[in-house]
Design a protein around this motif. Structure first.
Motif, short mmCIF file in Angstrom:
data_model
loop_
_atom_site.label_atom_id
_atom_site.label_comp_id
_atom_site.label_asym_id
_atom_site.label_seq_id
_atom_site.Cartn_x
_atom_site.Cartn_y
_atom_site.Cartn_z
N GLU A 4 0.89 -1.29 0.01
CA GLU A 4 0.02 0.16 -0.20
C GLU A 4 0.82 1.32 -0.25
OE1 GLU A 4 -2.64 -0.25 3.26
OE2 GLU A 4 -4.00 -1.73 2.20
N GLN A 5 2.08 1.31 0.71
CA GLN A 5 2.77 2.19 0.72
C GLN A 5 3.28 2.45 -0.56
OE1 GLN A 5 5.74 2.17 3.98
NE2 GLN A 5 4.14 0.88 5.23
N LEU A 6 3.45 1.61 -1.51
CA LEU A 6 4.01 2.04 -2.83
C LEU A 6 2.97 2.19 -3.96
CD1 LEU A 6 6.61 -1.21 -2.88
CD2 LEU A 6 7.17 1.47 -2.36
N GLY A 7 1.74 2.28 -3.54
CA GLY A 7 0.62 2.63 -4.39
C GLY A 7 0.27 1.51 -4.90
N ILE A 8 0.41 0.26 -4.17
CA ILE A 8 -0.02 -0.95 -4.78
C ILE A 8 -1.22 -1.54 -4.15
CG2 ILE A 8 0.50 -3.62 -5.49
CD1 ILE A 8 3.46 -2.59 -5.40
N THR A 9 -2.55 -1.71 -5.08
CA THR A 9 -3.53 -2.39 -4.19
C THR A 9 -3.47 -3.78 -4.35
OG1 THR A 9 -5.07 -0.38 -4.80
CG2 THR A 9 -6.02 -2.61 -4.24
N SER A 10 -3.89 -4.61 -3.13
CA SER A 10 -3.52 -6.18 -3.12
C SER A 10 -4.63 -6.85 -2.93
CB SER A 10 -2.56 -6.44 -1.87
OG SER A 10 -1.26 -5.38 -2.17
N TRP A 11 -4.79 -7.75 -3.77
CA TRP A 11 -5.80 -9.10 -3.32
C TRP A 11 -5.02 -10.30 -2.73
CZ3 TRP A 11 -11.18 -8.71 -4.59
CH2 TRP A 11 -11.26 -7.29 -5.46
N ALA B 136 -8.20 -15.51 11.58
CA ALA B 136 -9.26 -14.56 10.69
C ALA B 136 -8.44 -13.42 10.10
CB ALA B 136 -10.24 -14.16 11.68
N ALA B 137 -8.56 -13.21 8.74
CA ALA B 137 -8.00 -11.89 8.02
C ALA B 137 -8.08 -10.74 8.73
CB ALA B 137 -8.37 -12.18 6.46
N ALA B 138 -7.29 -9.78 8.76
CA ALA B 138 -7.47 -8.74 9.25
C ALA B 138 -8.46 -7.78 8.48
CB ALA B 138 -5.99 -7.90 9.09
N PRO B 139 -9.20 -6.99 9.14
CA PRO B 139 -10.09 -6.09 8.43
C PRO B 139 -9.73 -5.42 7.19
CG PRO B 139 -10.39 -5.81 10.89
CD PRO B 139 -9.13 -6.74 10.55
N GLY B 140 -10.44 -5.26 6.11
CA GLY B 140 -9.88 -4.63 4.96
C GLY B 140 -9.37 -5.37 3.94
N ILE B 141 -8.73 -6.44 4.22
CA ILE B 141 -7.94 -7.29 3.48
C ILE B 141 -8.88 -7.75 2.20
CG2 ILE B 141 -6.63 -9.63 3.10
CD1 ILE B 141 -4.84 -7.51 4.51
N LYS B 142 -8.53 -7.58 0.96
CA LYS B 142 -9.24 -8.18 -0.09
C LYS B 142 -8.95 -9.42 -0.35
CE LYS B 142 -9.14 -3.41 -2.37
NZ LYS B 142 -10.68 -3.23 -2.29
N VAL B 143 -9.96 -10.35 -0.28
CA VAL B 143 -9.62 -11.69 -0.50
C VAL B 143 -10.47 -12.12 -2.03
CG1 VAL B 143 -10.49 -14.11 0.18
CG2 VAL B 143 -10.04 -12.19 1.81
N LEU B 144 -9.69 -12.99 -2.59
CA LEU B 144 -9.93 -13.29 -4.11
C LEU B 144 -10.26 -15.00 -3.70
CD1 LEU B 144 -10.69 -12.54 -7.07
CD2 LEU B 144 -8.31 -13.31 -7.52
N PRO B 145 -11.28 -15.24 -4.21
CA PRO B 145 -11.55 -16.86 -4.16
C PRO B 145 -10.51 -17.35 -5.25
CG PRO B 145 -13.89 -15.88 -4.10
CD PRO B 145 -12.64 -14.70 -4.39
N ALA B 146 -10.17 -18.43 -4.79
CA ALA B 146 -9.05 -19.36 -5.74
C ALA B 146 -9.72 -19.56 -7.06
CB ALA B 146 -8.49 -20.68 -5.22
N ALA B 147 -11.12 -19.82 -7.27
CA ALA B 147 -11.65 -20.04 -8.62
C ALA B 147 -11.67 -18.88 -9.54
CB ALA B 147 -13.24 -20.65 -8.41
N GLN B 148 -11.56 -17.65 -8.97
CA GLN B 148 -11.76 -16.41 -9.87
C GLN B 148 -10.40 -15.95 -10.24
OE1 GLN B 148 -14.19 -13.71 -7.84
NE2 GLN B 148 -15.76 -15.32 -7.35
N ILE B 149 -9.28 -16.79 -9.96
CA ILE B 149 -7.80 -16.25 -10.35
C ILE B 149 -7.63 -15.97 -11.83
CG2 ILE B 149 -5.41 -16.67 -10.26
CD1 ILE B 149 -5.64 -17.90 -7.52
N GLY B 150 -8.16 -16.96 -12.37
CA GLY B 150 -8.07 -16.78 -13.97
C GLY B 150 -8.61 -15.61 -14.57
N ALA B 151 -9.99 -15.18 -13.97
CA ALA B 151 -10.51 -14.03 -14.67
C ALA B 151 -10.11 -12.94 -14.08
CB ALA B 151 -11.95 -14.09 -14.10
#
Length: 274
Positions: A22-29, A174-189
């Protein structure tokens, strides 16, 4: 310029890397592809716990945070002998040892890998070493230690399984609040939108291929957390664009920043100034 990254790790374990990005301007999933589960037969682990408490070993070796969690649960409150020395593969594992076992580390290599341990650890002849590890661990450390004339007792501490496919996880956080989670099945898309893919373990590379194949969009660059992971990626047919100098959130962030600058993108540093 905004960037998007996919960190192929348990969201509960990726918070520090997300913050660094985030400090580098990168949004992470975050997408969890594998998880660590207890072995179906735990009898060897219970025996290991008894032997450790009884002073059977002179060294206890940890090559992952997961293994520290296993040993902490196997000990179930029992204390390790004061004379037992502990070797750790790297800083994150050392921190887990202090937090969960309350013990200092007597050896940690400068190069945080099994190969680094082999190259730097001057273990004494005749040492009795307890080495719990995952079922997919390479033989690098065990083979290297065998050359020193020591006794190495290997134990399978956990099994690596596909996320969501069963088995009792070693840890459930549990994941920390605000973490964007992507289901594994949606990686290709999601791939076409990604600037960075972060691979944190060799087994993740193998699972990624099963889910999304080895052909990546031209814009998508990859980062391996270390040389073993990079080697697994190459064997799987995946490109390796950068390898973190240290297997830490800060090391991954430095690799990401250098990679984005090197590939001619409007640098991550520009985002910090905004």
């Amino acid at each position: 310029m905004a960037y998007q990254a996919l960190i192929l790790r348990n969201p509960a374990r990726a918070a520090a890397t997300v913050q660094e990005f985030e400090q580098l301007g990168i949004t992470s999933w975050c997408a969890q592809l594998i998880e660590t589960a207890w072995p179906r037969d735990r009898s060897q682990l219970h025996r290991m716990g008894e032997e450790l408490v009884a002073g059977r070993y002179s060294w206890l070796v940890f090559t992952s945070v997961n293994t520290v969690h296993v040993v902490e649960q196997v000990l179930a409150g029992r204390q390790l002998p004061g004379e037992l020395r502990i070797a750790s593969v790297g800083q994150k594992t050392t921190e887990a040892i202090a937090r969960l076992l309350g013990r200092p580390v007597h050896f940690q290599p400068a190069e945080q890998s099994a190969a680094g341990m082999v190259a730097e650890w001057a273990v004494e002849d005749g040492a009795r070493i307890c080495y719990p590890h995952g079922d997919l661990a390479s033989s690098t450390l065990a083979d290297g230690l065998a050359k020193h004339g020591v006794e190495v007792a290997e134990r399978i501490a956990y099994e690596t399984v596909d996320a969501g496919r069963g088995g009792q996880p070693v840890t459930e956080t549990a994941a920390a609040p605000g973490i964007k989670v992507l289901p594994a099945a949606q990686i290709g898309a999601k791939l076409e939108e990604l600037d960075l893919l972060v691979f944190p373990a060799p087994s993740v590379a193998r699972r990624f291929i099963q889910l999304a194949g080895s052909q990546l969009p031209a814009r998508t660059q990859t980062i391996a957390i270390g040389k073993p992971t990079a080697a697994a990626m190459e064997r799987a047919g995946l490109p390796v664009h950068a390898i973190a100098a240290q297997p830490t959130p800060q090391g991954l962030a430095r690799a990401a920043e250098e990679l984005l600058q090197r590939t001619g993108s409007a640098g991550a540093g520009d985002s910090n100034a905004e």
